[in-house]
Write a protein that holds these residues in place. Structure first.
Motif, PDB file in Angstrom:
ATOM      1  N   UNK A 127       0.913  -1.232   0.218  1.00 22.11           N
ATOM      2  CA  UNK A 127       0.078   0.088  -0.024  1.00 22.11           C
ATOM      3  C   UNK A 127       0.704   1.272   0.019  1.00 22.11           C
ATOM      4  N   UNK A 130       2.546   2.088  -3.456  1.00 17.03           N
ATOM      5  CA  UNK A 130       1.455   2.461  -4.402  1.00 17.03           C
ATOM      6  C   UNK A 130       0.954   4.091  -3.973  1.00 17.03           C
ATOM      7  N   UNK A 131       1.068   4.241  -2.777  1.00 15.45           N
ATOM      8  CA  UNK A 131       0.628   5.850  -2.247  1.00 15.45           C
ATOM      9  C   UNK A 131       1.895   6.517  -2.521  1.00 15.45           C
ATOM     10  N   UNK A 136       2.275  -1.350  -9.178  1.00 16.37           N
ATOM     11  CA  UNK A 136       2.143  -2.845  -8.658  1.00 16.37           C
ATOM     12  C   UNK A 136       1.912  -3.854  -9.712  1.00 16.37           C
TER      13      UNK A 136
ATOM     14  N   UNK B  27     -14.169  12.641 -17.039  1.00 12.72           N
ATOM     15  CA  UNK B  27     -13.469  11.401 -16.831  1.00 12.72           C
ATOM     16  C   UNK B  27     -13.487  10.475 -17.788  1.00 12.72           C
ATOM     17  N   UNK B  53     -17.225  -3.835 -18.631  1.00  9.98           N
ATOM     18  CA  UNK B  53     -16.874  -2.626 -18.465  1.00  9.98           C
ATOM     19  C   UNK B  53     -17.363  -1.715 -19.751  1.00  9.98           C
ATOM     20  N   UNK B  57     -19.323   1.897 -19.362  1.00  4.88           N
ATOM     21  CA  UNK B  57     -18.594   2.997 -19.908  1.00  4.88           C
ATOM     22  C   UNK B  57     -17.994   2.679 -21.315  1.00  4.88           C
ATOM     23  N   UNK B 135      -5.476   2.140 -14.707  1.00  3.02           N
ATOM     24  CA  UNK B 135      -5.999   1.412 -13.352  1.00  3.02           C
ATOM     25  C   UNK B 135      -5.389  -0.168 -13.847  1.00  3.02           C
ATOM     26  N   UNK B 137      -5.661  -4.161 -13.259  1.00  3.80           N
ATOM     27  CA  UNK B 137      -6.140  -5.532 -12.854  1.00  3.80           C
ATOM     28  C   UNK B 137      -5.687  -6.743 -13.296  1.00  3.80           C
TER      29      UNK B 137
ATOM     30  N   UNK C  21      -6.342  20.677  -3.851  1.00  3.11           N
ATOM     31  CA  UNK C  21      -6.261  19.150  -4.390  1.00  3.11           C
ATOM     32  C   UNK C  21      -4.757  18.830  -4.491  1.00  3.11           C
ATOM     33  N   UNK C  29      -5.014   5.679   4.815  1.00  3.88           N
ATOM     34  CA  UNK C  29      -4.684   4.481   3.753  1.00  3.88           C
ATOM     35  C   UNK C  29      -5.891   3.952   3.513  1.00  3.88           C
ATOM     36  N   UNK C  31      -7.335   0.872   0.792  1.00  2.00           N
ATOM     37  CA  UNK C  31      -6.885  -0.345   0.130  1.00  2.00           C
ATOM     38  C   UNK C  31      -8.193  -1.273  -0.566  1.00  2.00           C
ATOM     39  N   UNK C  33      -8.977  -4.783  -1.865  1.00  2.00           N
ATOM     40  CA  UNK C  33      -8.591  -6.420  -2.424  1.00  2.00           C
ATOM     41  C   UNK C  33      -9.266  -6.774  -3.164  1.00  2.00           C
ATOM     42  N   UNK C 121     -20.863  -3.972 -11.342  1.00  2.00           N
ATOM     43  CA  UNK C 121     -19.624  -4.642 -12.152  1.00  2.00           C
ATOM     44  C   UNK C 121     -18.522  -4.461 -11.103  1.00  2.00           C
ATOM     45  N   UNK C 123     -15.280  -5.388 -11.733  1.00  2.00           N
ATOM     46  CA  UNK C 123     -14.100  -4.693 -12.321  1.00  2.00           C
ATOM     47  C   UNK C 123     -14.217  -3.231 -12.406  1.00  2.00           C
ATOM     48  N   UNK C 124     -15.457  -2.586 -12.548  1.00  2.00           N
ATOM     49  CA  UNK C 124     -15.730  -1.306 -12.746  1.00  2.00           C
ATOM     50  C   UNK C 124     -15.190  -0.747 -11.346  1.00  2.00           C
ATOM     51  N   UNK C 126     -13.240  -1.649  -9.057  1.00  2.00           N
ATOM     52  CA  UNK C 126     -11.693  -1.787  -8.834  1.00  2.00           C
ATOM     53  C   UNK C 126     -11.110  -0.564  -9.463  1.00  2.00           C
ATOM     54  N   UNK C 127     -11.930  -0.457 -10.856  1.00  2.00           N
ATOM     55  CA  UNK C 127     -11.135   0.768 -11.488  1.00  2.00           C
ATOM     56  C   UNK C 127     -11.715   2.106 -10.912  1.00  2.00           C
ATOM     57  N   UNK C 128     -12.779   2.288 -10.244  1.00  2.00           N
ATOM     58  CA  UNK C 128     -12.930   3.505  -9.586  1.00  2.00           C
ATOM     59  C   UNK C 128     -12.337   3.790  -8.491  1.00  2.00           C
ATOM     60  N   UNK C 130      -9.084   2.606  -7.785  1.00  2.00           N
ATOM     61  CA  UNK C 130      -7.950   3.132  -7.950  1.00  2.00           C
ATOM     62  C   UNK C 130      -7.921   4.566  -8.611  1.00  2.00           C
ATOM     63  N   UNK C 131      -8.880   4.821  -9.444  1.00  2.00           N
ATOM     64  CA  UNK C 131      -8.888   6.346  -9.872  1.00  2.00           C
ATOM     65  C   UNK C 131      -9.232   7.166  -8.752  1.00  2.00           C
ATOM     66  N   UNK C 135      -5.160   2.008  -3.257  1.00  2.00           N
ATOM     67  CA  UNK C 135      -4.221   0.900  -3.567  1.00  2.00           C
ATOM     68  C   UNK C 135      -5.028  -0.371  -3.864  1.00  2.00           C
ATOM     69  N   UNK C 136      -4.452  -1.155  -4.694  1.00  2.00           N
ATOM     70  CA  UNK C 136      -4.931  -2.216  -4.965  1.00  2.00           C
ATOM     71  C   UNK C 136      -3.990  -3.538  -4.862  1.00  2.00           C
ATOM     72  N   UNK C 137      -4.661  -4.477  -4.359  1.00  2.00           N
ATOM     73  CA  UNK C 137      -3.904  -5.766  -3.860  1.00  2.00           C
ATOM     74  C   UNK C 137      -4.721  -6.740  -4.399  1.00  2.00           C
TER      75      UNK C 137
END
Lengths: 141, 141, 141
Positions: A127, A130-131, A136, B27, B53, B57, B135, B137, C21, C29, C31, C33, C121, C123-124, C126-128, C130-131, C135-137
């Motif tokens: 984590x 990535x931060x 990754x 976006x 996806x 989108x 992103x 995956x 910003x 933090x 995350x 998963x 969805x 996977x969507x 997971x994308x959002x 990260x956007x 962090x992605x694990x």
């Protein structure tokens, strides 16, 4: 009038550090590989992929973070990987092992390759990297 | 006085490009799937997830990056995936194959689906995409 | 002259939100998963790793996103995980299930643990995340 301008300039100068952050530095590639398997084919793959990256980006910063079953990659006993691991360490690659996983698997630093470094919580390390802007890559099939 | 103001305005205008970078553009979703397995169930899963996806989108940019065993997804011989791969290519999806992995598996472009595109080092592509804000995956179970 | 200054101040004030910003907030933090396997050893591992993170960062925001075979983790029938899932839910952990995957596996909310939340969805999601800077694990071996 002068005071207003002075105030304005002071306010303006406050923005300088923030702006600096938005300007891209000279590109430095940083990658953390996440290794969580005991599949020795994956270990060879990771070694190869790290070398592939260094071939194209010799100054890239690379860390291989092993947690869970992945810490087996760095067991000293019968290791077939000490040589390539040593060679990559000399190129600046970090091999980091999760100490939580070591406790779970009843391993101590004496059981591990001398090239290994240690982090208390592997997932937290992933984590933080990535931060900090590292890319990754999950190793494995 | 005029000079001071002019200086101030000049300084100010310098900040404009930097500020522009901090303002979110409309976006645009960008996703790279990392495929490293020869499990054909995963191949079907990736096709489905890419479609999922695009259903939510339609303008998302999607790349499926195959390295290691994952490049088998794009072997021409006996391929059951050419039709869905072609359909997704027409929607702008990129299917990228690691040439390092091709060499390791003694495959040439002639062995691959015509929809495939090529990158010299798959893991480097994954890093560059993330550095560019995509992103990540990891496909597979 | 006054007008010029006024214009300048107005222009300047426009930059304030953008600058805000770029200034790092007190570090929080976050995350996500990604769980896509039906391997119950991985389920135990995820529970342990989430706890490990909360031990070092008690206020971390954590989401476990299950799609594909991973949604099995949250099946109600014969679940051995309801207790640890409930304990983590009380600490603010989100367990999110992909509804596309539920349809594919012919599961309804009645089949799932009551602690589960749902996303259309996976996977969507997971994308959002990260956007949004999470962090992605990828869970699993």
């Amino acid at each position: 009038m002068k005071n207003t301008l002075f105030t304005l300039l002071c306010l303006f100068s406050l923005t300088a550090p923030a702006l600096a952050q938005t300007q891209p530095a000279a590109k430095e590639h940083r990658v953390v590989f996440h290794l969580a398997t005991d599949d020795t084919l994956v270990y060879q793959m990771v070694i190869r992929q790290v070398n592939n990256i260094l071939n194209v980006w010799p100054t890239a910063k690379i860390e291989v973070l092993a947690n869970s079953l992945g810490i087996s990659m760095f067991r000293r006993e019968g290791s077939k990987l000490e040589k390539p691991v040593q060679a990559l360490t000399e190129k600046g690659v970090i091999f980091a092992v999760c100490q939580n996983s070591m406790r779970a698997m009843k391993l101590t630093k004496d059981d591990m390759l001398k090239q290994a470094t240690y982090v208390p919580v592997g997932v937290a390390e992933l984590v933080m990297k990535q931060e900090d802007g590292w890319s990754y890559i999950k190793a494995g099939f």
